[in-house]
Design a protein around this motif. Structure first.
Motif, PDB file in Angstrom:
ATOM      1  N   LEU A   1      19.001  13.224 -44.326  1.00 17.51           N
ATOM      2  CA  LEU A   1      19.839  12.628 -45.362  1.00 17.51           C
ATOM      3  C   LEU A   1      20.766  11.599 -44.737  1.00 17.51           C
ATOM      4  N   LEU A   2      20.822  10.429 -45.332  1.00 20.29           N
ATOM      5  CA  LEU A   2      21.808   9.409 -44.975  1.00 20.29           C
ATOM      6  C   LEU A   2      22.709   9.184 -46.178  1.00 20.29           C
ATOM      7  N   LEU A   3      24.007   9.195 -45.939  1.00 20.51           N
ATOM      8  CA  LEU A   3      24.985   8.898 -46.981  1.00 20.51           C
ATOM      9  C   LEU A   3      25.551   7.508 -46.731  1.00 20.51           C
ATOM     10  N   LEU A   4      25.365   6.622 -47.688  1.00 17.30           N
ATOM     11  CA  LEU A   4      25.749   5.225 -47.529  1.00 17.30           C
ATOM     12  C   LEU A   4      26.793   4.823 -48.555  1.00 17.30           C
ATOM     13  N   GLY A   5      27.584   3.844 -48.178  1.00 19.97           N
ATOM     14  CA  GLY A   5      28.476   3.183 -49.114  1.00 19.97           C
ATOM     15  C   GLY A   5      28.026   1.740 -49.285  1.00 19.97           C
ATOM     16  N   MET A   6      28.665   1.050 -50.205  1.00 21.77           N
ATOM     17  CA  MET A   6      28.383  -0.367 -50.419  1.00 21.77           C
ATOM     18  C   MET A   6      29.707  -1.084 -50.666  1.00 21.77           C
ATOM     19  N   GLY A   7      29.934  -2.153 -49.908  1.00 25.70           N
ATOM     20  CA  GLY A   7      31.139  -2.933 -50.111  1.00 25.70           C
ATOM     21  C   GLY A   7      31.018  -3.856 -51.314  1.00 25.70           C
ATOM     22  N   PRO A   8      32.153  -4.409 -51.772  1.00 24.89           N
ATOM     23  CA  PRO A   8      32.116  -5.362 -52.884  1.00 24.89           C
ATOM     24  C   PRO A   8      31.287  -6.609 -52.590  1.00 24.89           C
ATOM     25  N   ASP A   9      30.983  -6.848 -51.287  1.00 27.56           N
ATOM     26  CA  ASP A   9      30.123  -7.976 -50.914  1.00 27.56           C
ATOM     27  C   ASP A   9      28.660  -7.560 -50.809  1.00 27.56           C
ATOM     28  N   GLY A  10      28.355  -6.292 -51.139  1.00 21.86           N
ATOM     29  CA  GLY A  10      26.976  -5.806 -51.087  1.00 21.86           C
ATOM     30  C   GLY A  10      26.521  -5.329 -49.734  1.00 21.86           C
ATOM     31  N   HIS A  11      27.421  -5.265 -48.743  1.00 28.45           N
ATOM     32  CA  HIS A  11      26.995  -4.787 -47.426  1.00 28.45           C
ATOM     33  C   HIS A  11      26.872  -3.269 -47.433  1.00 28.45           C
ATOM     34  N   THR A  12      26.042  -2.756 -46.549  1.00 31.95           N
ATOM     35  CA  THR A  12      25.943  -1.324 -46.309  1.00 31.95           C
ATOM     36  C   THR A  12      25.755  -1.117 -44.816  1.00 31.95           C
TER      37      THR A  12
ATOM     38  N   LYS B   1      25.317  -4.195 -60.263  1.00 33.52           N
ATOM     39  CA  LYS B   1      24.358  -4.670 -61.268  1.00 33.52           C
ATOM     40  C   LYS B   1      23.256  -5.495 -60.622  1.00 33.52           C
ATOM     41  N   GLU B   2      23.627  -6.416 -59.739  1.00 31.14           N
ATOM     42  CA  GLU B   2      22.615  -7.254 -59.082  1.00 31.14           C
ATOM     43  C   GLU B   2      21.710  -6.445 -58.170  1.00 31.14           C
ATOM     44  N   VAL B   3      22.306  -5.539 -57.392  1.00 32.72           N
ATOM     45  CA  VAL B   3      21.513  -4.740 -56.456  1.00 32.72           C
ATOM     46  C   VAL B   3      20.492  -3.880 -57.200  1.00 32.72           C
ATOM     47  N   LEU B   4      20.930  -3.235 -58.276  1.00 28.97           N
ATOM     48  CA  LEU B   4      20.048  -2.303 -58.975  1.00 28.97           C
ATOM     49  C   LEU B   4      19.094  -2.980 -59.951  1.00 28.97           C
ATOM     50  N   GLU B   5      19.481  -4.128 -60.489  1.00 27.72           N
ATOM     51  CA  GLU B   5      18.647  -4.752 -61.515  1.00 27.72           C
ATOM     52  C   GLU B   5      17.780  -5.893 -60.984  1.00 27.72           C
ATOM     53  N   ASP B   6      18.193  -6.503 -59.876  1.00 30.58           N
ATOM     54  CA  ASP B   6      17.384  -7.589 -59.298  1.00 30.58           C
ATOM     55  C   ASP B   6      16.450  -7.105 -58.198  1.00 30.58           C
TER      56      ASP B   6
ATOM     57  N   ALA C   1      14.806  -9.076 -55.032  1.00 31.35           N
ATOM     58  CA  ALA C   1      15.216 -10.472 -55.229  1.00 31.35           C
ATOM     59  C   ALA C   1      16.710 -10.654 -54.993  1.00 31.35           C
ATOM     60  N   SER C   2      17.436  -9.553 -54.928  1.00 30.22           N
ATOM     61  CA  SER C   2      18.880  -9.619 -54.713  1.00 30.22           C
ATOM     62  C   SER C   2      19.172 -10.054 -53.281  1.00 30.22           C
ATOM     63  N   PRO C   3      20.191 -10.904 -53.083  1.00 28.34           N
ATOM     64  CA  PRO C   3      20.556 -11.319 -51.733  1.00 28.34           C
ATOM     65  C   PRO C   3      21.400 -10.281 -51.001  1.00 28.34           C
ATOM     66  N   PHE C   4      21.765  -9.193 -51.666  1.00 24.89           N
ATOM     67  CA  PHE C   4      22.701  -8.251 -51.069  1.00 24.89           C
ATOM     68  C   PHE C   4      21.988  -7.245 -50.171  1.00 24.89           C
ATOM     69  N   PRO C   5      22.571  -6.961 -48.994  1.00 25.77           N
ATOM     70  CA  PRO C   5      21.924  -6.031 -48.059  1.00 25.77           C
ATOM     71  C   PRO C   5      21.593  -4.671 -48.671  1.00 25.77           C
ATOM     72  N   ALA C   6      22.447  -4.141 -49.533  1.00 26.72           N
ATOM     73  CA  ALA C   6      22.192  -2.811 -50.098  1.00 26.72           C
ATOM     74  C   ALA C   6      20.871  -2.759 -50.866  1.00 26.72           C
ATOM     75  N   ALA C   7      20.437  -3.896 -51.387  1.00 28.33           N
ATOM     76  CA  ALA C   7      19.176  -3.930 -52.137  1.00 28.33           C
ATOM     77  C   ALA C   7      17.967  -3.727 -51.232  1.00 28.33           C
ATOM     78  N   ARG C   8      18.167  -3.882 -49.921  1.00 23.87           N
ATOM     79  CA  ARG C   8      17.053  -3.708 -48.981  1.00 23.87           C
ATOM     80  C   ARG C   8      16.830  -2.247 -48.611  1.00 23.87           C
ATOM     81  N   VAL C   9      17.652  -1.377 -49.108  1.00 20.49           N
ATOM     82  CA  VAL C   9      17.465   0.051 -48.840  1.00 20.49           C
ATOM     83  C   VAL C   9      16.454   0.593 -49.841  1.00 20.49           C
ATOM     84  N   VAL C  10      15.230   0.727 -49.365  1.00 21.10           N
ATOM     85  CA  VAL C  10      14.123   1.245 -50.173  1.00 21.10           C
ATOM     86  C   VAL C  10      13.323   2.174 -49.260  1.00 21.10           C
ATOM     87  N   PRO C  11      13.670   3.464 -49.213  1.00 18.36           N
ATOM     88  CA  PRO C  11      12.996   4.377 -48.289  1.00 18.36           C
ATOM     89  C   PRO C  11      11.482   4.331 -48.424  1.00 18.36           C
ATOM     90  N   THR C  12      10.814   4.293 -47.279  1.00 15.48           N
ATOM     91  CA  THR C  12       9.358   4.184 -47.254  1.00 15.48           C
ATOM     92  C   THR C  12       8.705   5.382 -47.929  1.00 15.48           C
TER      93      THR C  12
END
Length: 253
Positions: A136-147, A205-210, A213-224
């Motif tokens: 298990l990894l527990l992550l946060g996300m900043g207002p800039d989309g970083h994780t 909204k952008e991370v979860l809905e785009d 295609a989202s430019p935010f790092p958190a959107a790249r978290v997609v476990p294999t």
């Protein structure tokens, strides 16, 4: 994005107990499956929330837990910016986790060597994995989309070979840090984001809905192969138009 669940709670007060239940249920599952529970922690507001909720579960046995850090600031452990230092004072000093069960950085090393040293420590406890597979990894996300310490438009977003990477130009102070890379994050059996507060609403909204295609790092978290949870409160979820699950504090994950 199969397997992703977006769970919305009225407030962080209702979210906290469900987070603790997720942690304990995945711990039980891991220990019964392979004899230990490997957990990666992030800092920020997660420290106080998780510490409070786990300490409320007084019967919990931590003797088979192995805890690492998704990222860490290169400061001394008594510095208020030290994620390990915060967890030590709020949680570790109050539970029965063995010292060998906590993987800390060597903050006396230069940042590049610190990342290499932490990589070595992770390889020692995950000897059979090309990239460590945390339960298990527990992550946060900043207002800039970083994780983790993976920031927008930073070269580390494209890192594919390192387990732990150094960063000496973090846009958020302190500038020197070490961070897990996306290959490690996406190898986990389960990843849970905890995101609260209205300041997160536009980027969430952008991370979860785009998606990708989202430019935010958190959107790249997609476990294999693993599960992906987003545990968010109503203020953070205010702009979402996707289907979500609305839960209370008694929910089981």
């Amino acid at each position: 994005m199969a397997g992703r669940r977006v769970l919305v709670f009225p407030s962080s007060a209702e979210l906290g107990p469900v987070l603790a239940q997720l942690v304990t249920s995945r711990a039980e599952k891991a220990i019964s499956s392979h004899g230990r529970f490997t957990l990666g922690l992030s800092g920020g507001s997660l420290v106080s929330m998780l510490s409070k909720e786990l300490l409320a579960l007084s019967e919990l046995d931590y003797s088979k837990w192995l805890v690492g850090f998704c990222d860490e600031r290169l400061v001394s452990f008594d510095d208020p910016e030290s994620t390990y230092g915060l967890y030590k004072s709020q949680l570790f000093s109050k539970i029965n986790i063995p010292k060998s069960g906590i993987l800390t950085i060597d903050c006396s090393l230069p940042v590049n060597e610190c990342a290499e040293d932490y990589t070595r420590k992770l390889k020692e406890v995950f000897p059979d994995d090309d990239f460590p597979v945390f339960d298990l990894l527990l992550l946060g996300m900043g207002p800039d989309g970083h994780t983790c310490s993976l920031f927008p438009d930073h070269p580390l977003l494209e890192e594919t070979k390192k387990i732990v990477a150094p960063i000496s130009d973090s846009p958020k102070p302190p500038p020197q840090r070490v961070t897990m890379t996306f290959p490690v994050v996406n190898s986990a059996r389960c990843v849970a984001f905890i995101s609260t507060g209205g300041s997160k609403a536009p980027v969430l909204k952008e991370v979860l809905e785009d998606g990708k295609a989202s430019p935010f790092p958190a959107a790249r978290v997609v476990p294999t192969k693993g599960e992906l949870f987003w545990l968010v409160d109503e203020p953070a979820a205010a702009s979402l138009t996707i289907q979500v699950e609305r839960l209370g504090s008694g929910a089981k994950l």
